[in-house]
Write an enzyme that holds these catalytic residues in place. Structure first.
Site: not given
Ligand code: 13P
Length: 226
Positions: A83, A151
């Site tokens: 992450h 992400e």
């Molecule tokens: P948000 O949905 O709060 O933007 O976070 C995304 C995330 O980092 C999931 O791992």
């Protein structure tokens, strides 16, 4: 659809118990994977479990770490790795993340590998190189049972999402490298933008942060997905 819920470092014991009760009422055709903070893992029943991290080391003298073997003994089936918050705050490298993936695979736990570029990398046009580099750790390991979560860092917790064209470009890149892997989108996915996001057929599911903490809003999101 796969919906992975990343609680991050939220929900104390009492809050989590009440949250879990609400979560269990949710009705959906999607596969929900709950990734609570480590300490809440033993409180979970009746929901598919994921962790938010795993140690790159084995069970043993590694203070503060939680091994893949230990996670398996709590019936954890998935684990988020790489992450961006861990890459940034814990200075995790691609090599560290590769070692974690190998430990998970040894225990039959499915890694959810997070990748994505920063705002600077998006703006200076190097984002595709960053993504290829992050995926290159899979080159010489078995990549058949790994979920990828794209992400974009600039989208996490900001309320800003890429355009569908931007998402499609990156998903096509990921799927050209890993044609048989599920790919999730993460970063500010919510009830205001899901109607737009769901037009993208390449998206196999979502990794949710903020929304994961609000079961009523999550139910609305899941209803909109169907
Ligand atoms: P948000 O949905 O709060 O933007 O976070 C995304 C995330 O980092 C999931 O791992």
């Amino acid at each position: 659809m796969i919906i992975a819920l990343n609680n991050k470092s939220n929900l104390n014991k009492e809050e989590f118990i009440s949250y879990l009760n609400s979560l269990k009422q949710i009705s959906t055709n999607s596969t929900l994977i709950l990734c609570p903070t480590y300490i809440n893992i033993p409180l979970v029943d009746g929901v598919l479990l994921g962790s938010q991290n795993v140690s790159r080391t084995d069970t043993g003298a590694f203070t503060g770490e939680v091994s893949a073997k230990q996670l398996k003994s709590y019936d954890v089936k998935y684990s988020i790795v790489g992450h961006s918050e861990r890459r940034e705050y814990q200075k995790e490298t691609n090599e560290d993340i590769k070692e974690k993936i190998i430990k998970l695979q040894e225990e039959g736990i499915t890694p959810i590998l997070c990748i994505g570029e920063s705002k600077v990398e998006r703006d200076n046009g190097t984002y595709k190189e960053v993504i290829k580099e992050e995926l290159s750790i899979l080159n010489d390991i078995d990549n058949s049972n790994i979920i990828i979560a794209y992400e974009p860092i600039w989208s996490i917790g900001t309320g800003i999402i890429p355009t569908n064209e931007e998402i499609i470009e990156v998903f096509e890149l990921i799927k050209s490298i890993l044609p048989n892997n599920k790919v999730l989108y993460g970063g500010s996915a919510n009830n205001d933008n899901i109607d737009t996001l769901k037009q993208i057929d390449l998206i196999d599911g979502y990794l949710l942060g903020g929304l994961s903490l609000k079961p009523d809003k999550l139910q609305e999101f899941l209803n909109k997905l169907n």
